[in-house]
Design an enzyme around this catalytic site. Structure first.
Site, PDB file in Angstrom:
ATOM      1  CE  LYS A 104      50.242  55.096  45.812  1.00  0.00           C
ATOM      2  NZ  LYS A 104      49.956  53.934  44.501  1.00  0.00           N
TER       3      LYS A 104
ATOM      4  CD  GLN B 102      42.228  56.386  45.065  1.00  0.00           C
ATOM      5  OE1 GLN B 102      41.643  55.580  44.310  1.00  0.00           O
ATOM      6  NE2 GLN B 102      43.065  55.897  46.144  1.00  0.00           N
TER       7      GLN B 102
ATOM      8  CE  LYS C 242      39.169  55.266  48.339  1.00  0.00           C
ATOM      9  NZ  LYS C 242      39.171  53.955  47.498  1.00  0.00           N
TER      10      LYS C 242
ATOM     11  CE  LYS D 241      40.922  53.199  40.715  1.00  0.00           C
ATOM     12  NZ  LYS D 241      40.954  52.722  42.247  1.00  0.00           N
TER      13      LYS D 241
ATOM     14  N   GLY E 140      47.083  48.841  41.876  1.00  0.00           N
ATOM     15  CA  GLY E 140      46.387  48.020  41.142  1.00  0.00           C
ATOM     16  C   GLY E 140      44.825  48.423  41.481  1.00  0.00           C
ATOM     17  CG  ASP E 141      40.564  49.423  41.034  1.00  0.00           C
ATOM     18  OD1 ASP E 141      40.141  49.685  42.217  1.00  0.00           O
ATOM     19  OD2 ASP E 141      39.523  49.301  40.484  1.00  0.00           O
TER      20      ASP E 141
ATOM     21  CB  THR F  34      41.858  46.720  50.032  1.00  0.00           C
ATOM     22  OG1 THR F  34      42.956  47.575  49.418  1.00  0.00           O
ATOM     23  CG2 THR F  34      40.333  47.707  49.848  1.00  0.00           C
TER      24      THR F  34
ATOM     25  CG  ASN G  79      43.640  42.386  46.508  1.00  0.00           C
ATOM     26  OD1 ASN G  79      43.189  43.492  47.258  1.00  0.00           O
ATOM     27  ND2 ASN G  79      44.769  41.876  47.049  1.00  0.00           N
TER      28      ASN G  79
ATOM     29  CB  SER H 193      49.610  52.392  48.049  1.00  0.00           C
ATOM     30  OG  SER H 193      49.055  51.190  47.436  1.00  0.00           O
TER      31      SER H 193
HETATM   32  P1  NDP Z   1      39.904  42.111  41.606  1.00  0.00           P
HETATM   33  O1  NDP Z   1      39.815  42.272  40.054  1.00  0.00           O
HETATM   34  O2  NDP Z   1      40.656  41.413  42.562  1.00  0.00           O
HETATM   35  O3  NDP Z   1      38.206  41.483  41.874  1.00  0.00           O
HETATM   36  C1  NDP Z   1      37.161  42.073  41.513  1.00  0.00           C
HETATM   37  C2  NDP Z   1      35.710  41.001  41.900  1.00  0.00           C
HETATM   38  O4  NDP Z   1      34.743  41.839  41.619  1.00  0.00           O
HETATM   39  C3  NDP Z   1      35.965  40.066  41.162  1.00  0.00           C
HETATM   40  O5  NDP Z   1      35.379  38.875  41.750  1.00  0.00           O
HETATM   41  C4  NDP Z   1      35.038  40.234  39.869  1.00  0.00           C
HETATM   42  O6  NDP Z   1      34.454  39.353  39.152  1.00  0.00           O
HETATM   43  C5  NDP Z   1      33.671  41.072  40.567  1.00  0.00           C
HETATM   44  N1  NDP Z   1      33.502  42.086  39.664  1.00  0.00           N
HETATM   45  C6  NDP Z   1      34.263  43.090  38.955  1.00  0.00           C
HETATM   46  N2  NDP Z   1      33.299  43.827  38.144  1.00  0.00           N
HETATM   47  C7  NDP Z   1      31.993  43.378  38.366  1.00  0.00           C
HETATM   48  C8  NDP Z   1      30.872  43.634  37.876  1.00  0.00           C
HETATM   49  N3  NDP Z   1      30.583  44.654  36.932  1.00  0.00           N
HETATM   50  N4  NDP Z   1      29.813  42.914  38.282  1.00  0.00           N
HETATM   51  C9  NDP Z   1      29.837  42.093  39.330  1.00  0.00           C
HETATM   52  N5  NDP Z   1      31.058  41.885  39.608  1.00  0.00           N
HETATM   53  C10 NDP Z   1      32.077  42.366  39.275  1.00  0.00           C
HETATM   54  O7  NDP Z   1      39.630  43.638  42.277  1.00  0.00           O
HETATM   55  P2  NDP Z   1      39.777  44.132  43.775  1.00  0.00           P
HETATM   56  O8  NDP Z   1      39.238  42.982  44.839  1.00  0.00           O
HETATM   57  O9  NDP Z   1      40.871  44.661  43.832  1.00  0.00           O
HETATM   58  O10 NDP Z   1      38.626  45.230  43.848  1.00  0.00           O
HETATM   59  C11 NDP Z   1      37.175  45.170  43.973  1.00  0.00           C
HETATM   60  C12 NDP Z   1      36.622  46.560  44.470  1.00  0.00           C
HETATM   61  O11 NDP Z   1      37.615  47.161  45.700  1.00  0.00           O
HETATM   62  C13 NDP Z   1      36.535  47.622  43.291  1.00  0.00           C
HETATM   63  O12 NDP Z   1      35.414  48.379  43.473  1.00  0.00           O
HETATM   64  C14 NDP Z   1      37.814  48.400  43.560  1.00  0.00           C
HETATM   65  O13 NDP Z   1      37.698  49.664  43.124  1.00  0.00           O
HETATM   66  C15 NDP Z   1      37.867  48.480  45.367  1.00  0.00           C
HETATM   67  N6  NDP Z   1      39.153  48.710  45.673  1.00  0.00           N
HETATM   68  C16 NDP Z   1      40.168  47.838  45.568  1.00  0.00           C
HETATM   69  C17 NDP Z   1      41.354  48.216  46.136  1.00  0.00           C
HETATM   70  C18 NDP Z   1      42.516  47.494  46.132  1.00  0.00           C
HETATM   71  O14 NDP Z   1      43.513  47.626  46.839  1.00  0.00           O
HETATM   72  N7  NDP Z   1      42.403  46.551  45.274  1.00  0.00           N
HETATM   73  C19 NDP Z   1      41.503  49.703  47.151  1.00  0.00           C
HETATM   74  C20 NDP Z   1      40.237  50.023  47.380  1.00  0.00           C
HETATM   75  C21 NDP Z   1      39.101  49.770  46.754  1.00  0.00           C
HETATM   76  P3  NDP Z   1      34.626  38.876  37.643  1.00  0.00           P
HETATM   77  O15 NDP Z   1      35.962  38.031  37.904  1.00  0.00           O
HETATM   78  O16 NDP Z   1      33.621  38.039  37.176  1.00  0.00           O
HETATM   79  O17 NDP Z   1      35.038  40.141  36.912  1.00  0.00           O
END
Ligand code: NDP
Length: 446
Positions: free
Chosen positions: A89, A110, A113, A125, A164-165, A208, A239, A378
Site C-alpha cells: 500500500k 511506507q 508508517k 510506492k 495518490g501522492d 494527511t 493537498n 486509505s
Molecule cells: P501535491 O502534488 O498535491 O502538492 C505538492 C506541493 O509540493 C506542490 O505545491 C508542489 O509545488 C510542491 N513541490 C513538489 N515538489 C517540489 C520540489 N521538488 N520543490 C519544491 N516544491 C515542490 O502533493 P501532496 O500534497 O499530496 O504531497 C506533498 C508531500 O506530502 C509529499 O512529500 C508527499 O509524499 C507527502 N505525503 C502525501 C500524502 C497524501 O495523502 N497526499 C500522504 C503522506 C505524505 P509545484 O506545484 O511547484 O510542483
C-alpha cells in the site's frame, strides 16, 4: 554497532546512485540499534538485510501521444517493498524528478508508517517521471491509461493498492481507476483516493493534513500547550498543505506561508477560510502558480525562489517534498522561536536538520508518524469498500483522530522504553519495525 554498519555498507554497495534511499535506510537502521541489542533474534534472522531489500521492483515504458500528435515516452515504476503485514500500500507520484531511488526511499518509509497505523497494510510506492504541469486533461488521461495498461497486471485489492501522492490527485486516480476497471472488467477497491460517488471515503483528501495537525496537537499536549494562538509556517500548496491550513485554523492557529517549486508567499494576516478557498481554486482547478496569491491579496508578499523557513513562527509543517529543510534552515527556524515541526511531507528534513531538532529538544514529529493519517484513511477506504459501505464524515474523522493519538502515544512510549524519551524518530522507527520484523520471522524465509 557492527551489525548495523555492515548492513548499511552492503546496502550502499548494492544501491549506487540512490542517495535518498540510502539516507532513509541509514536513518531507520541506526535508530534501531537499541532494539537489535535487546532482541538478538533480529540479527539471527538477518532481518535488517531482508527489510532493506524490496520484495519486487517493477519498471516499465509508458508511451503516450500528446495533443499535437507527437509520441512521448515516460518511465513507470512500482516498488512492492514489504507485504508481511498486509497487501502493498502506498501512493503514486508523478513528477519530473521521480527516479528509482526516490521511489525506493518512499516505499521503504511506507513499510514502517503503515505498520504504525495499526492497520493491515504492507508498504509500496510507485509513479513516473511524467510532469502533469502544463498538460491538458486529455493528455493526463492518455498518460494515466497507458500507465495503467502495464500496472494493472501487478496490482489488485488483495495484492497491491496504490493511492495518490505528489502530482496524483482525484483527477488522476479517476483516469487510472477507469482504465483498471475496463481492463479487468471488475469494480473493486484497487485504488484509494477515489471519488465519493464511486467508492471513495469522506475525509480521505483531508486526512494527511488533518493528521499532521492532530499529531502536532498531541505533541504540544505533552507540554500542556496547544495550537491556539500559534503562528505556523506551511510549505507546499497542494493537498497536504491545503488541509493542514484548514485544520490549523479550526484549532485556533494562524498559517502565514505557503510555497511551490517557484517560491513562497508570506501573508502576515494569516490565510483564513476565504483565502484558502481561493488557493484551492488556484491550485486544484486553474492549476496555476502560488505567486498569484500575492497578486490577489495585496498585503501578502511573494518571494521568488525561496522557502518559508526564515519567517518567525512557533510551528512548522513542511508539506512539499523531501530534503526541503537544510541544517541552516533548521537553525534559523529554532533561532526564530520555532519549537514544533510536524512533517506532512516525507523526509522533508535533511539528516543534520533532524539531529539539530533532536539536540534542541523541540517537538519534532517525523513524517512516517506525523503524516500517517493519509494512508490510515486509505486503509479505512479499503475497509469500507470491502463492506460495500460508506461511513459518515464524523465517523472517519473520529477514527483518524484516534489513530493519530495512538501513533503518538505508541511512539512516545516506545522511545521512553528504549531510554530516549521525547525522541519521536527512535520511537516511531522501533514501534513500526517490531511488528513487521516479527511477522517476517513468523512467516519464514519468503
Ligand atoms: P501535491 O502534488 O498535491 O502538492 C505538492 C506541493 O509540493 C506542490 O505545491 C508542489 O509545488 C510542491 N513541490 C513538489 N515538489 C517540489 C520540489 N521538488 N520543490 C519544491 N516544491 C515542490 O502533493 P501532496 O500534497 O499530496 O504531497 C506533498 C508531500 O506530502 C509529499 O512529500 C508527499 O509524499 C507527502 N505525503 C502525501 C500524502 C497524501 O495523502 N497526499 C500522504 C503522506 C505524505 P509545484 O506545484 O511547484 O510542483
Amino acid at each position: 554497532m557492527p551489525y548495523v554498519s555492515e548492513v548499511l555498507a552492503q546496502v550502499a554497495a548494492r544501491n549506487p546512485g540512490e542517495p535518498e534511499f540510502l539516507q532513509a535506510v541509514k536513518e531507520v537502521l541506526e535508530s534501531l540499534e537499541p532494539v537489535i541489542v535487546r532482541h538478538p533474534k533480529y540479527q539471527k534472522y538477518n532481518i535488517l538485510e531482508r527489510i532493506s531489500e524490496p520484495e519486487r521492483v517493477l519498471m516499465f515504458r509508458v508511451p503516450w501521444m500528446d495533443d499535437k500528435g507527437a509520441i512521448q515516452v515516460n518511465r513507470g515504476f512500482r516498488i512492492e517493498f514489504n507485504s508481511s503485514i498486509g497487501p502493498y500500500k502506498g501512493g503514486l507520484r508523478f513528477h519530473p524528478t521521480v527516479n528509482l531511488g526516490i521511489l525506493k526511499f518512499l516505499a521503504f518509509e511506507q513499510v514502517f508508517k503503515n505498520s504504525l497505523t495499526s492497520l493491515a497494510m504492507g508498504g509500496g510506492k510507485g509513479g513516473s517521471d511524467f510532469d502533469p504541469k502544463g498538460k491538458s486533461d486529455n493528455e493526463v488521461m492518455r498518460f494515466c491509461q497507458s500507465f495503467m495498461t502495464e500496472l494493472f497486471r501487478h496490482i489488485g485489492p488483495a495484492t497491491d493498492v496504490p493511492a495518490g501522492d505528489i502530482g496524483v490527485g482525484g483527477r488522476e486516480i479517476g483516469f487510472l481507476f477507469g482504465q483498471y476497471k475496463r481492463l479487468r472488467n471488475e469494480f473493486t477497491g484497487v485504488l484509494t483516493g477515489k471519488g465519493l460517488n464511486w467508492g471513495g471515503s469522506l475525509i480521505r483528501p483531508e486526512a494527511t493534513g488533518y493528521g499532521a495537525t492532530y499529531f502536532a496537537q498531541e505533541m504540544l499536549a505533552t507540554r500542556n500547550d496547544s495550537l491556539e494562538g500559534k503562528t505556523c509556517l506551511v510549505s507546499g500548496s497542494g493537498n497536504v498543505a491545503q488541509y493542514t491550513i484548514e485544520k490549523v485554523n479550526e484549532l485556533g492557529g494562524r498559517v502565514v506561508t505557503l510555497s511551490d517549486s517557484n517560491g513562497t508567499i508570506y501573508d502576515p494576516d494569516g490565510i483564513d477560510a476565504e483565502k484558502l478557498a481561493f488557493i484551492m481554486e488556484l491550485k486544484n482547478v486553474r492549476r496555476e502558480r502560488i505567486r498569484e496569491y500575492a497578486a490577489r491579496y495585496k498585503k501578502a508578499q511573494y518571494k521568488d525562489g525561496v522557502r518559508p523557513w526564515d519567517i518567525p513562527a512557533q510551528c512548522a509543517f513542511p508539506s512539499a517534498t523531501q530534503n526541503e529543510i537544510t541544517a541552516e534552515d533548521a537553525s534559523t527556524l529554532v533561532k526564530n522561536g520555532c519549537f514544533v515541526v510536524s512533517e506532512g511531507a516525507n523526509m522533508p528534513s535533511e539528516p543534520e536538520a533532524v539531529q539539530f531538532f533532536i539536540d534542541k529538544k523541540i517537538l519534532y514529529g517525523p513524517g512516517k508518524a506525523a503524516n500517517a493519517g493519509g494512508v490510515a484513511v486509505s486503509g479505512l477506504e479499503m475497509a469500507q469498500n470491502s463492506q460495500f459501505m460508506s461511513w459518515s464524515r464524523e465517523a472517519v474523522d473520529n477514527h483518524l483522530r484516534d489513530i493519530m493519538q495512538r501513533i503518538h502515544s505508541n511512539a512516545c512510549a516506545t522511545a521512553a522504553e528504549y531510554g530516549h524519551a521525547g525522541n519521536y524518530v527512535i520511537g516511531a522507527n522501533i514501534a513500526g519495525f517490531v511488528k513487521v520484523a516479527d511477522a517476517m520471522i513468523d512467516q519464514g524465509l519468503v
